[in-house]
Design a protein around this motif. Structure first.
Motif, PDB file in Angstrom:
ATOM      1  N   ASP A   1      -5.305  -1.322  -7.493  1.00  0.00           N
ATOM      2  CA  ASP A   1      -6.418  -0.416  -7.095  1.00  0.00           C
ATOM      3  C   ASP A   1      -5.764   1.014  -7.211  1.00  0.00           C
ATOM      4  O   ASP A   1      -5.140   1.356  -5.961  1.00  0.00           O
TER       5      ASP A   1
ATOM      6  N   TYR B   1       0.906  -1.274   0.089  1.00  0.00           N
ATOM      7  CA  TYR B   1      -0.034   0.016  -0.061  1.00  0.00           C
ATOM      8  C   TYR B   1       0.707   1.327  -0.133  1.00  0.00           C
ATOM      9  O   TYR B   1       1.952   1.293   0.558  1.00  0.00           O
TER      10      TYR B   1
ATOM     11  N   PHE C   1      -5.208   7.189   1.613  1.00  0.00           N
ATOM     12  CA  PHE C   1      -4.743   5.980   0.553  1.00  0.00           C
ATOM     13  C   PHE C   1      -4.469   6.544  -0.789  1.00  0.00           C
ATOM     14  O   PHE C   1      -5.029   7.646  -1.472  1.00  0.00           O
TER      15      PHE C   1
ATOM     16  N   TYR D   1      -2.831   0.290  -4.106  1.00  0.00           N
ATOM     17  CA  TYR D   1      -2.738  -0.969  -3.357  1.00  0.00           C
ATOM     18  C   TYR D   1      -2.497  -2.035  -4.435  1.00  0.00           C
ATOM     19  O   TYR D   1      -3.174  -2.010  -5.455  1.00  0.00           O
TER      20      TYR D   1
END
Lengths: 114, 115
Positions: free
Chosen positions: B56, B33, B45, B48
């Motif tokens: 992602d 991550y 975030f 990922y």
């Protein structure tokens, strides 16, 4: 959807006193809850997590947290604070069957005074 | 034991330059991550990776940001044409399988300053 709130930007406590760092969450489903600690100029370190089972979770450095489903809370506690506990604390949540990406709170700065 | 490592630890660059940030996850961890931490903010975030699945990328803030991962090892986060608002600490984390219940292990971060 998932969100987590840490209502206090800063918590001040005297050494030797009990400490509480608050975390509340909002999820659609069963939550997995985490606490991480960040010391200055360091990455985050894992403290403890709740996945299932006993609502009281014990973790590193004498910390514990209680999962309270009715109050949607996961407050971090320690019976007797140390000056070395001074750091930034983050609560995080994921959901069973939901996103693989945890949502983190904004963090709470804990300051323990000698 | 070997934890997650990141390099450089600090990077100062001029607005408009490109930067590359590197992350070495814990050996055997299939999930990786990237997060951004602005001063006084929580973790944001970015991207990922899990095994050989498509990453992602839903957290990348603009097309100036991209990341790659070589197999289940090193990852590089690239920021093109840096802007002052890109100044932040960039944190990398890894976990064994990327499960929702798994602990993430964080590197020390790269502190980026864009002048």
């Amino acid at each position: 959807a998932q969100s987590v709130a840490q209502p206090e930007d800063q918590v001040n406590v005297a050494e030797g006193n009990p400490l509480t760092v608050k975390c509340t969450y909002s999820v659609s489903g069963n939550p997995y809850l985490f606490w991480y600690v960040q010391y200055p100029n360091r990455g985050l370190q894992f403290l403890l997590k709740y996945i299932t089972g006993d609502n009281l979770v014990k973790g590193s450095y004498g910390f514990e947290a209680e999962f309270n489903k009715s109050q949607t809370s996961f407050h971090l506690k320690k019976p007797s604070a140390l000056v070395s506990d001074s750091a930034l604390y983050f609560c995080a949540v994921t959901i069973s069957g939901g996103s693989y990406i945890p949502t983190f709170g904004r963090g709470t700065s804990l300051i323990v005074h000698p | 034991g070997a934890g997650v490592s990141q390099s450089p630890s600090n990077k100062v660059t001029e607005k408009g330059k490109d930067v590359e940030l590197r992350c070495d996850p814990i050996s055997g961890h299939t999930a990786l991550y990237w997060y951004r931490q602005r001063l006084g903010q929580g973790l944001e975030f970015l991207i990922y990776f899990q095994g050989n699945s498509a990453p992602d990328k839903s957290g990348l803030p603009s097309d100036r940001f991209s990341a790659e991962r070589t197999g289940e090892s090193v990852s590089t986060l690239t920021i093109q044409r840096t802007q002052q608002e890109d100044s932040a600490v960039y944190l990398c984390a890894s976990s064994l399988l990327g499960g929702r219940e798994e602990t993430q292990y964080f590197g020390p971060g790269t502190r980026l300053l864009v002048l």
